[in-house]
Design an enzyme around this catalytic site. Structure first.
Site, PDB file in Angstrom:
ATOM      1  N   ASP A 295       0.859  -1.183   0.000  1.00 42.13           N
ATOM      2  CA  ASP A 295       0.000   0.000   0.000  1.00 42.13           C
ATOM      3  C   ASP A 295       0.894   1.230   0.000  1.00 42.13           C
ATOM      4  O   ASP A 295       2.096   1.155   0.263  1.00 42.13           O
ATOM      5  CB  ASP A 295      -0.895  -0.013   1.251  1.00 42.13           C
ATOM      6  CG  ASP A 295      -2.001   1.057   1.218  1.00 42.13           C
ATOM      7  OD1 ASP A 295      -2.354   1.536   0.122  1.00 42.13           O
ATOM      8  OD2 ASP A 295      -2.506   1.409   2.299  1.00 42.13           O
ATOM      9  N   TYR A 469      -5.042   4.576   0.222  1.00 38.91           N
ATOM     10  CA  TYR A 469      -6.076   3.679  -0.324  1.00 38.91           C
ATOM     11  C   TYR A 469      -5.618   2.988  -1.604  1.00 38.91           C
ATOM     12  O   TYR A 469      -6.345   2.940  -2.592  1.00 38.91           O
ATOM     13  CB  TYR A 469      -7.399   4.424  -0.556  1.00 38.91           C
ATOM     14  CG  TYR A 469      -7.913   5.178   0.651  1.00 38.91           C
ATOM     15  CD1 TYR A 469      -7.743   4.679   1.949  1.00 38.91           C
ATOM     16  CD2 TYR A 469      -8.571   6.395   0.516  1.00 38.91           C
ATOM     17  CE1 TYR A 469      -8.216   5.368   3.061  1.00 38.91           C
ATOM     18  CE2 TYR A 469      -9.051   7.086   1.630  1.00 38.91           C
ATOM     19  CZ  TYR A 469      -8.867   6.564   2.891  1.00 38.91           C
ATOM     20  OH  TYR A 469      -9.343   7.249   3.987  1.00 38.91           O
ATOM     21  N   HIS A 470      -4.390   2.433  -1.552  1.00 43.23           N
ATOM     22  CA  HIS A 470      -3.833   1.733  -2.706  1.00 43.23           C
ATOM     23  C   HIS A 470      -3.440   0.294  -2.362  1.00 43.23           C
ATOM     24  O   HIS A 470      -2.333  -0.137  -2.683  1.00 43.23           O
ATOM     25  CB  HIS A 470      -2.607   2.483  -3.247  1.00 43.23           C
ATOM     26  CG  HIS A 470      -2.907   3.841  -3.754  1.00 43.23           C
ATOM     27  ND1 HIS A 470      -1.925   4.813  -3.932  1.00 43.23           N
ATOM     28  CD2 HIS A 470      -4.070   4.430  -4.135  1.00 43.23           C
ATOM     29  CE1 HIS A 470      -2.491   5.928  -4.386  1.00 43.23           C
ATOM     30  NE2 HIS A 470      -3.784   5.714  -4.517  1.00 43.23           N
ATOM     31  N   PRO A 471      -4.321  -0.489  -1.720  1.00 42.89           N
ATOM     32  CA  PRO A 471      -3.962  -1.886  -1.443  1.00 42.89           C
ATOM     33  C   PRO A 471      -3.777  -2.648  -2.746  1.00 42.89           C
ATOM     34  O   PRO A 471      -4.510  -2.430  -3.711  1.00 42.89           O
ATOM     35  CB  PRO A 471      -5.167  -2.408  -0.649  1.00 42.89           C
ATOM     36  CG  PRO A 471      -6.313  -1.549  -1.079  1.00 42.89           C
ATOM     37  CD  PRO A 471      -5.716  -0.189  -1.326  1.00 42.89           C
TER      38      PRO A 471
END
Length: 568
Positions: A295, A469-471
Site C-alpha cells: 500500500d 487507499y492503494h492496497p
C-alpha cells in the site's frame, strides 16, 4: 433466469467493467457481470469535487479497517473499497498516474514475463482519451477521458508549487505520464467533460447496450465452484437466497486486492493453514494468496496561507451550492476537478534509478472527509514514499462470506521505510521553503516546526500517517519457480483451470503512483489474453532517467538549501 454463461466476471470495478466491455464487444460470448453494490447514478459520484462523500459512504464502499498496525502505535487504518458499479474508480480521488516505466520492468524482473513498460504502454494508450490528443505516450480515442481539471488557472498556488520544486533543484516535467515522470508539473485526472471518468461511465455504459451482457447488482459472490481442479461457476447470494451460476469457458475474479484473495480463500484456494483454521476444505494449497500485500501511506503537510485565495473559503453551504449548481448546468468550474492540479515525483536519495516519493498539491487545508483542518486559509501537500519494503497479508477467519477478512499491512516495518519517511519530511520542508512560496507561506501547521529530530519525525509519522487507499499485490503474477506466485503471466490461477484474477491484486510490486490507471491497463491487456488476440505491438518510446541517478539525489542545487544528505 439464465444460469449458464461463457464468462462470469466477479466485480464491476476498475477492471471488471473493462473486461465486460471488451469480452462482450464481438457479440459471440455471453457474459455475466456480478456486483455486490448498486447503481453509480449519484451526483456525489459523478461530480468530481464531491469525492470525499462516496469514499466514506457505507452505500458505495466496503468500509474495511486494518488490524492494529504495530508500526503505527497499534492504530487501525481505514481501508475503503468500492462497492458500486465502477468499483473504486467510482469512489477514488480520480488521480491518473500510470507509474514509472521502471515499475513495469521491475514486474518482469519479478517473473511477470510480458509486462515490461514497452509491452504495457500500448494498453495504457488504448484505454485513454487525453484531452490534448494522442502522441507517442498518450491515447487519443480510448474510453477513459483524462485532463488537468481547470489547467491550474483558478489558483496561483498550483504554479507556485511547481516553481518551488524547480528552485529546490528538481526538474520540471510537462507530462509525468509520458517521457519523463520525475519532476514537478501539472497533475492529471480521470475527468471527462467535467464528469468522473469511472470505468462504469467509460466502459460499462456502452457495453450494457449489448444483449450478450447481463449485469446483476446487489449480488454477494460466496465462492468459486471448483470441480477436478477446474472453475465451473460461482455460488451467489441474492436477497438471502443462495444459488449457483455456471461458466462454460472461464471465471474471472475482479473483486479487488481485498475481495479477490478473500474469494479465493473462501473457495478453498490459498495457504493451507489459513483455510483449515477458517474451516474451509482445501481444494488447492496456494501459499501466496493474500500475501505480498502492499500500500501507499501519506501525510498532509499543511501551512497557513497569507493570501485569502484558497479553497477554504469555498467550504460553506452557500459556496458549495453555487459550485454544485454551476456543475449541474455547465459541468465546469470548481465542481469539475478533484483540485489536485499540480504534483511531483522525486527520488529521496542518490542511488535510486526512479522516483519513490509522490506529491499531490491542494490549494486548501482540509481532511479527507472534506472538513476544514483549521480556521482561515491554508494549503497542503499530500506526500509519501511510494516504494515501500514492508509487506502485509489478507486472510479469512471464517467460512462466512459476509465476515470481513483480516487485513494487516505491516506498515513501516523496515529501517529503510522509516528512513524514507524522514527524508520525505525534510525534503518537503525544503521545497516549501523556496522563494516561490514566500508570498503565500504562513505558519507550518502540520507536522509543526518542532518536529525536527529523527525520533520526533518517527513518532509523528506513526501517529498521523494515513493510507492513500492503494492496497495491491495480494495475488501476484510471476514465474512457476516462485512458490508465492499466485498467477501466471496471463493472470491464470496456478493449478486451477478456467480461473483468472484481473485487478490490482495481480501486481508483483506496487507502482510509483495511484493504482487506477495501471489496473485499467492490466484489464485491457488481460482481455486480449482471454480472447486469444495477438498482443498489441510493443512500443519503442524512450523514457527519461536522471543521468546522475547513481550519485545525485536531484539534478540541481536548491536556492535555499535545508536538506543535507550523504551522497552515495
Amino acid at each position: 433466469m439464465n444460469t449458464t454463461y461463457d464468462y462470469i466476471i466477479v466485480g464491476a470495478g476498475s477492471a471488471g467493467c473493462v473486461l465486460a466491455d471488451r469480452l462482450s464487444a464481438s457479440g459471440e460470448h455471453y457474459i455475466l457481470l456480478l456486483e455486490a453494490g448498486g447503481s453509480d447514478r449519484s451526483i456525489f459520484i459523478q461530480m468530481p469535487t464531491a469525492l470525499s462523500y462516496p469514499m466514506n459512504s457505507e452505500k458505495y464502499a466496503w468500509q474495511f479497517e486494518t488490524q492494529p498496525e504495530a508500526g503505527l502505535d497499534s492504530r487501525s487504518l481505514h481501508c475503503p473499497r468500492g462497492r458500486v458499479l465502477g468499483g473504486s474508480s467510482s469512489i477514488n480521488g480520480m488521480v491518473y498516474v500510470r507509474g514509472h516505466a521502471c515499475d513495469y520492468d521491475e514486474w518482469v524482473e519479478q517473473g511477470a514475463e510480458g509486462w515490461s513498460y514497452q509491452e504495457c504502454l500500448p494498453y495504457f494508450r488504448r484505454a485513454e482519451s487525453w484531452i490534448h490528443g494522442e502522441d507517442t505516450y498518450r491515447g487519443g480515442d480510448g474510453p477513459v477521458g483524462t485532463c488537468n481539471g481547470n489547467d491550474m488557472e483558478l489558483n496561483p498556488l498550483y504554479q507556485a508549487f511547481i516553481d518551488a520544486g524547480q528552485q529546490a533543484g528538481y526538474p520540471k516535467t510537462d507530462d509525468y505520464n509520458g517521457y519523463q515522470q520525475e519532476g514537478f508539473g501539472p497533475m492529471h485526472m480521470t475527468v471527462d467533460k467535467g464528469i468522473r471518468a469511472s470505468t462504469s461511465n467509460a466502459y460499462l455504459r456502452r457495453a450494457m447496450k449489448r444483449s450478450n451482457l447481463t449485469v446483476r447488482k446487489g449480488v454477494v459472490t460466496r465462492k468459486v465452484l471448483i470441480k477436478n481442479k477446474q472453475a465451473i461457476g460461482v455460488e451467489i447470494e441474492v436477497g438471502g437466497k443462495v444459488q449457483s451460476v455456471y461458466a462454460n469457458t472461464e471465471v474471472l475474479l475482479s473483486a479487488g486486492s481485498v475481495g479477490s484473495p478473500q474469494l479465493l480463500q473462501l473457495s478453498g484456494i490459498g495457504p493451507k493453514a489459513v483455510l483449515e483454521q477458517a474451516g474451509i476444505a482445501v481444494k488447492h494449497d496456494l501459499p501466496g494468496v493474500g500475501e505480498n500485500l502492499q500500500d501507499h501511506l501519506e501525510v498532509y503537510f499543511q501551512y497557513a496561507c497569507h493570501q485569502p485565495i484558497t479553497l477554504n473559503s469555498k467550504l460553506g453551504l452557500i459556496s458549495k451550492g453555487l459550485i454544485g449548481t454551476r456543475w449541474i448546468l455547465q459541468k465546469d468550474g470548481l465542481g469539475a476537478t478533484n483540485h489536485f492540479e499540480s504534483c511531483a515525483f522525486i527520488r529521496s536519495r542518490a542511488g535510486l534509478k526512479w522516483p519513490n516519493i509522490q506529491y499531490h498539491f491542494l490549494p486548501a487545508a482540509m481532511r479527507y472527509d472534506g472538513q476544514a483542518a483549521f480556521d482561515g486559509h491554508g494549503f497542503q501537500v499530500h506526500v509519501g514514499p511510494n516504494k515501500p519494503q514492508s509487506r502485509g497479508r489478507i486472510w479469512i477467519t471464517s467460512a462466512d462470506p459476509h465476515q470481513k477478512p483480516n487485513i494487516e499491512f505491516n506498515y513501516i516495518s523496515t529501517e529503510q521505510d522509516k528512513q524514507d519517511w524522514r527524508d520525505c519530511i525534510r525534503l518537503t520542508r525544503e521545497i516549501l521553503a523556496q522563494p516561490a512560496m514566500d508570498d503565500y507561506r504562513g505558519e507550518e501547521i502540520q507536522p509543526g516546526a518542532d518536529i525536527t529530530s529523527d525520533e520526533a519525525m518517527d513518532a509523528w509519522v506513526r501517529q498521523n500517517v494515513e493510507s492513500a487507499y492503494h492496497p495491491s499485490c495480494t495475488c501476484k503474477m510471476g514465474s512457476d519457480n516462485d512458490p508465492m506466485t499466485v498467477l501466471n503471466k496471463d493472470c491464470q490461477v496456478r493449478g486451477i483451470d478456467s480461473l483468472r484474477v484481473i485487478d490490482s491484486s495481480v501486481f508483483p510490486t506496487i507502482p510509483n503512483g495511484n493504482l487506477n490507471a495501471p489496473t485499467i491497463m492490466v484489464a485491457e491487456k488481460a482481455a486480449d489474453a482471454i480472447l486469444g488476440n495477438t498482443p498489441l505491438s510493443p512500443s519503442n518510446a524512450p523514457t527519461w532517467i536522471a543521468p546522475q541517478w547513481e550519485t545525485e539525489q536531484r539534478n540541481g542545487a536548491a536556492q535555499r538549501p535545508m536538506f543535507h544528505q550523504q551522497r552515495k
